[in-house]
Motif scaffolding. Structure first.
Motif, PDB file in Angstrom:
ATOM      1  N   HIS A   1     -19.987 -41.362  85.552  1.00 44.75           N
ATOM      2  CA  HIS A   1     -21.384 -41.216  85.161  1.00 44.75           C
ATOM      3  C   HIS A   1     -22.208 -40.617  86.301  1.00 44.75           C
ATOM      4  N   ARG A   2     -23.057 -39.674  85.930  1.00 42.19           N
ATOM      5  CA  ARG A   2     -23.888 -39.003  86.929  1.00 42.19           C
ATOM      6  C   ARG A   2     -24.849 -39.960  87.613  1.00 42.19           C
ATOM      7  N   THR A   3     -25.259 -41.001  86.914  1.00 38.12           N
ATOM      8  CA  THR A   3     -26.179 -41.958  87.516  1.00 38.12           C
ATOM      9  C   THR A   3     -25.575 -42.627  88.748  1.00 38.12           C
TER      10      THR A   3
ATOM     11  N   LEU B   1     -27.171 -42.468  92.540  1.00 36.91           N
ATOM     12  CA  LEU B   1     -27.402 -43.639  93.383  1.00 36.91           C
ATOM     13  C   LEU B   1     -26.655 -43.526  94.702  1.00 36.91           C
ATOM     14  N   ALA B   2     -25.401 -43.064  94.636  1.00 36.43           N
ATOM     15  CA  ALA B   2     -24.582 -42.943  95.849  1.00 36.43           C
ATOM     16  C   ALA B   2     -25.163 -41.900  96.801  1.00 36.43           C
ATOM     17  N   ALA B   3     -25.625 -40.782  96.261  1.00 35.29           N
ATOM     18  CA  ALA B   3     -26.187 -39.735  97.117  1.00 35.29           C
ATOM     19  C   ALA B   3     -27.454 -40.223  97.812  1.00 35.29           C
TER      20      ALA B   3
ATOM     21  N   SER C   1     -33.806 -39.810  93.216  1.00 37.24           N
ATOM     22  CA  SER C   1     -34.105 -41.152  92.710  1.00 37.24           C
ATOM     23  C   SER C   1     -34.944 -41.097  91.439  1.00 37.24           C
ATOM     24  N   VAL C   2     -35.919 -40.216  91.401  1.00 38.50           N
ATOM     25  CA  VAL C   2     -36.759 -40.094  90.209  1.00 38.50           C
ATOM     26  C   VAL C   2     -35.950 -39.637  89.009  1.00 38.50           C
ATOM     27  N   SER C   3     -34.894 -38.873  89.253  1.00 37.92           N
ATOM     28  CA  SER C   3     -34.111 -38.287  88.158  1.00 37.92           C
ATOM     29  C   SER C   3     -33.079 -39.242  87.569  1.00 37.92           C
ATOM     30  N   ILE C   4     -32.897 -40.435  88.152  1.00 38.98           N
ATOM     31  CA  ILE C   4     -31.896 -41.381  87.652  1.00 38.98           C
ATOM     32  C   ILE C   4     -32.242 -41.776  86.226  1.00 38.98           C
ATOM     33  N   ARG C   5     -31.283 -41.681  85.336  1.00 38.98           N
ATOM     34  CA  ARG C   5     -31.515 -41.932  83.919  1.00 38.98           C
ATOM     35  C   ARG C   5     -31.651 -43.418  83.637  1.00 38.98           C
TER      36      ARG C   5
ATOM     37  N   THR D   1     -23.846 -43.886  78.839  1.00 39.93           N
ATOM     38  CA  THR D   1     -23.423 -43.576  77.475  1.00 39.93           C
ATOM     39  C   THR D   1     -21.966 -43.921  77.254  1.00 39.93           C
ATOM     40  N   GLY D   2     -21.723 -44.660  76.173  1.00 44.38           N
ATOM     41  CA  GLY D   2     -20.345 -44.955  75.778  1.00 44.38           C
ATOM     42  C   GLY D   2     -19.758 -46.175  76.425  1.00 44.38           C
TER      43      GLY D   2
END
Length: 463
Positions: free
Chosen positions: A263-265, A269-271, A439-443, A448-449
Motif C-alpha cells: 500500500h502506498r500509504t 508514512l515510511a518516507a 504527509s498531507v497526501s496520506i489517504r 483497499t482490500g
C-alpha cells in the motif's frame, strides 16, 4: 464489575498485590509509568555520541567520519530491530524483552570503555547498544498504548515517546560534565548504571497484558454479562485485541511488512518518518554539539542547549498526543515537518561561540517539534492497518532510523569535505518540506482490500 471494565480473579493474590496495584487506579497507568521509566533508562545513550565524539576524537585521533559510522550502525540497528522487538513482545511478553534490552544497553555502554580501535565502537556503540535501544524503541510506546489502553491512546503514546526526551534531559548534562572533567569513560559507565537501575522496577511492576491481572484495557466500558455469567460478544472481541499470538516473531514481523508494503500509504508514512529520523537523531542529535564546537561554543554549553530541547520535547510530544486524539493526524504531521524545515534553514546563521536569543528560539521550536511526529504516526498506523498497527509502525520506525543512519554518516562526510555543516542543514530543511507535502497526501481509511480485524473494529467503537 469495576469502573474500568470487566475484572476477573487475578492470579496474583495476597497483601503484596494491593501494594503493587492500589485500588482506584487502573493497572494500565502503572504499566505506563514503568514503561516511561524503562524508556528513560534506555535513552541515556541517545544523546551520548554528540557529547563523547569530540573527546574520543581528541584522545585517539580518529576521524569524525569513523565515529559517525559507528553512530550510523547504531541508528540503523535501533530502527531495524524495532519491528522484530514488537513481534517478540507479542510472542514472549513485554517484561522479558524490556529487561533483556536494558541489560544489552548496559553491557554495550560499559564495554565501550575498553575501546582502543574504531571497530570496537562499531561493536559496542553500533551493534550492542543499537540492538538494545532498538528493542526499547518508539515501537514500545505503540505496543503499550495498544495493549493496555482503549481510550487515551494518543496521549499515552505521546507521554511514552517523551520518555526518550526525559532520558536525554536527565543524562545529557551529567554526561557532558563527566566527559569534560573525568573523561568519556566515566560518562559511558553512568549510562550503563542508568539502564541497570531500571531493571528491578520492570521485573516487579511490568506485565505483558491486562489478562495477566484479570482486567481489560483502560477505557473499556462496563460490559454486560450473558445470562450464563459469561462475557458478552464485545468482551470476547476485546480479549482478542490483547491476545498473545503464538506465531514465530520473525514471521510475524515480516508478514506485517509484506502486508503493509502493498500500500502506498505505508511508503508515504515510511518516507516521512525517514526524513524525521534524518533531521533529529541523525543530524541534530549526532552533529549539533560538534558543529557548535566548530563555531567556538563549549561542549557543555552545546550539551545544555540539547538538554533544553529535551525539556520542550516533553511538552511538545505530550501536547501532540493530546492533539492526535482530537484532530487529523495528517495535518498535524504536515505542520510539524514544515516548522522543522524552517528552523533548520535558519540554523547555519544562528551558530556562534555564544548563545544568542535567536538560538534559544530555535532550541524551543525544535524541542517542541522533536518527536511530536510520533503520536500522529502511531495513530495513522493504527487507523490504516488495524491490529497490525504496532508491527507496521515498527517498520515505519525502521525507516526513521535508516534515515537517521544515512544522515549521520552523510553529515560527517560533508563536514570532512567542506569543513562545516552548512550544506547538511540546508539539505535537511528541504527534506522536511517534502515530508510535509507527503504527509498531507496520506489517504484516509483502511487500505483497499484489507479489512481491519473485527476485534479492532469493535474496540474502535469504545474510543
Amino acid at each position: 464489575m469495576t469502573r474500568f471494565g470487566r475484572r476477573r480473579p487475578s492470579t496474583e493474590s495476597g497483601s503484596g498485590l494491593s501494594l503493587l496495584w492500589p485500588r482506584g487506579i487502573h493497572p494500565a497507568w502503572i504499566i505506563a509509568a514503568v514503561a516511561f521509566l524503562a524508556l528513560v533508562g534506555a535513552a541515556g545513550f541517545r544523546a551520548a555520541p554528540g557529547v563523547l565524539m569530540v573527546p574520543i576524537e581528541e584522545e585517539f585521533s580518529w576521524s569524525r567520519g569513523e565515529l559517525a559510522a559507528a553512530v550510523g550502525v547504531n541508528l540503523l540497528l535501533f530502527g531495524l530491530t524495532a519491528p522484530f522487538a514488537a513481534a517478540l513482545m507479542q510472542r514472549f511478553g513485554i517484561r522479558g524483552v524490556t529487561t533483556g534490552a536494558l541489560f544489552i544497553v548496559a553491557a554495550g555502554s560499559a564495554l565501550s570503555t575498553f575501546a582502543t580501535s574504531p571497530w570496537h565502537l562499531m561493536l559496542t556503540w553500533g551493534v550492542l547498544i543499537g540492538t538494545g535501544t532498538g528493542s526499547m524503541a518508539l515501537v514500545f510506546a505503540a505496543v503499550i498504548s495498544q495493549t493496555w489502553f482503549v481510550k487515551r491512546r494518543g496521549l499515552i503514546a505521546g507521554v511514552l515517546t517523551a520518555g526518550s526526551a526525559t532520558g536525554q534531559l536527565i543524562f545529557l548534562p551529567f554526561i557532558a560534565q563527566l566527559a569534560v572533567t573525568t573523561g568519556w569513560r566515566s560518562a559511558s559507565l553512568l549510562i550503563a548504571l542508568g539502564a541497570i537501575l531500571v531493571v528491578p522496577i520492570v521485573l516487579i511492576w511490568m506485565r505483558n497484558s491486562p489478562a495477566d491481572l484479570g482486567t481489560t484495557p483502560y477505557g473499556t466500558p462496563e460490559l454486560p454479562e450473558r445470562a450464563d455469567g459469561a462475557a458478552g460478544p464485545a468482551a470476547s472481541a476485546l480479549s482478542n485485541v490483547v491476545a498473545t499470538p503464538k506465531r514465530n516473531p520473525a514471521v510475524e514481523a515480516l508478514s506485517a511488512l509484506k502486508f503493509a508494503s502493498r500500500h502506498r500509504t505505508f511508503w508515504a508514512l515510511a518516507a516521512g518518518f525517514a526524513i524525521c529520523g534524518a533531521t533529529t537523531n541523525g543530524l541534530i542529535g549526532t552533529h549539533f554539539i560538534p558543529s557548535a564546537h566548530d563555531h567556538g561554543m563549549p561542549e557543555t554549553t552545546a550539551a545544555g542547549l540539547l538538554a533544553v530541547v529535551g525539556i520542550f520535547d516533553i511538552v511538545g510530544t505530550i501536547a501532540s498526543g493530546w492533539l492526535t486524539d482530537r484532530y487529523n493526524p495528517r495535518i498535524l504531521l504536515a505542520g510539524y515537518y514544515a516548522f522543522r524545515g524552517l528552523s533548520l534553514l535558519a540554523l547555519p546563521f544562528l551558530l556562534s561561540a555564544t548563545v544568542h536569543p535567536s538560538m534559544v528560539i530555535f532550541i524551543v521550536i525544535y524541542g517542541l517539534d522533536w518527536v511530536a511526529t510520533v503520536p500522529p504516526t502511531i495513530a495513522l498506523c493504527r487507523e490504516l492497518f488495524g491490529d497490525r498497527g504496532p508491527l507496521v509502525f515498527g517498520w515505519v520506525f525502521a525507516a526513521h532510523q535508516i534515515g537517521a543512519g544515512i544522515a549521520s554518516v552523510a553529515a560527517g562526510i560533508v563536514r570532512e569535505e567542506t569543513g562545516h555543516y552548512t550544506v547538511a542543514w540546508i539539505g535537511a530543511a528541504g527534506l522536511c518540506i517534502i515530508a510535509a507535502v507527503v504527509s498531507v497526501s496520506i489517504r484516509r481509511g483502511t487500505p483497499t482490500g484489507d479489512a481491519v480485524p473485527a476485534a479492532r473494529v469493535n474496540a474502535d467503537k469504545f474510543e
